[in-house]
Scaffold this active site. Structure first.
Site, PDB file in Angstrom:
ATOM      1  N   ASN A  22       0.848  -1.193   0.000  1.00 29.69           N
ATOM      2  CA  ASN A  22       0.000   0.000   0.000  1.00 29.69           C
ATOM      3  C   ASN A  22       0.885   1.244   0.000  1.00 29.69           C
ATOM      4  OD1 ASN A  22       0.514   0.822   2.879  1.00 29.69           O
ATOM      5  ND2 ASN A  22      -0.347  -1.219   3.212  1.00 29.69           N
ATOM      6  N   PHE A  23       0.279   2.418  -0.007  1.00 31.62           N
ATOM      7  CA  PHE A  23       1.026   3.663  -0.189  1.00 31.62           C
ATOM      8  C   PHE A  23       1.580   4.259   1.103  1.00 31.62           C
ATOM      9  CE2 PHE A  23      -1.357   3.664  -4.215  1.00 31.62           C
ATOM     10  CZ  PHE A  23      -0.308   3.920  -5.097  1.00 31.62           C
TER      11      PHE A  23
END
Ligand code: CTP
Length: 204
Positions: A22-23
């Site tokens: 994920n970011f």
């Protein structure tokens, strides 16, 4: 006082050369670890893969997957007074990661994902009197309501809720800090270092 902080994303392997992540940048967790050490606490930082330097006077334990993060947190938590769970842990992992690099074929590729264990909820169950837990929640819509539900369900002492709409990887952040006692405190927008200071001002 000994404080355990988690930060960053996790990586869930698809095959030896690919993964799901994920970011999360890890900036909030690193800012919290740095601030805790600055205040003189003994700090252990369990970190997923991030591009940040280790904060001074902090013991860093590097992990990759949600399962590795679970094991590291479970090992360190019993000797800690406070757990700050800022990591963006994957909720799902690939059910059967391939042992060798997957070769493409003409059709679509379907991956089956299975749930990972909820580290925060499990530490909430293992928590002893005197131990405290601060969780995080990325929410959209009814921010405070959903975060408060999570606070009670996972047996936390505080939860810091932020709006996913504000984005990942930014230097500034805005959170609402909710306590099990029912208090609510809005912090920010402010740089993450200041958010970290004000979170510890509120909870310590
Ligand atoms: N968390 C965890 N282990 C997981 C997943 C999340 O410890 N496998 C922790 C995160 O570190 C964070 C909190 O749980 O402190 C986030 O709660 P979660 O229920 O995962 O909520 P979100 O992912 O924010 O949202 P949703 O409920 O919509 O999945």
């Amino acid at each position: 006082m000994k404080i355990l902080v988690t930060a960053g994303p996790t990586r869930e392997k698809i095959d030896p050369v690919r993964y799901i992540t994920n970011f999360s940048s890890g900036k909030m967790g690193y800012a919290l670890a740095r601030e805790a050490a600055r205040r003189g606490a003994g700090v252990v930082l369990v970190s997923g893969p991030v591009a940040l330097p280790a904060p001074e006077n902090v013991r860093v334990v590097n992990v990759e997957s949600a399962a590795e993060m679970f094991d590291a947190v479970a090992r360190e938590f019993p000797s800690c007074d406070l757990l700050v769970m800022a990591a963006a842990v994957a909720d799902y992992r690939v059910a059967h990661p391939a042992a060798e690099k997957l070769k493409k074929s003409p059709g679509d590729l379907v991956l089956t994902l299975e749930r990972t264990a909820d580290i925060l909820a499990e530490m909430g169950r293992r928590k002893t009197p005197g131990q405290k837990i601060l969780g995080f929640a990325a929410e959209s819509g009814d921010l405070a309501g959903r975060a408060r539900e999570k606070l009670h369900r996972k047996n936390l002492d505080w939860i810091a809720a932020n709006l996913v709409a504000d984005g990942f990887g930014t230097d500034d952040d805005r959170i609402i800090l909710l306590s099990a006692a029912g208090t609510e405190l809005e912090i920010g927008p402010a740089p993450k270092a200041e958010i970290a200071r004000r979170i510890f001002d509120a909870i310590l």
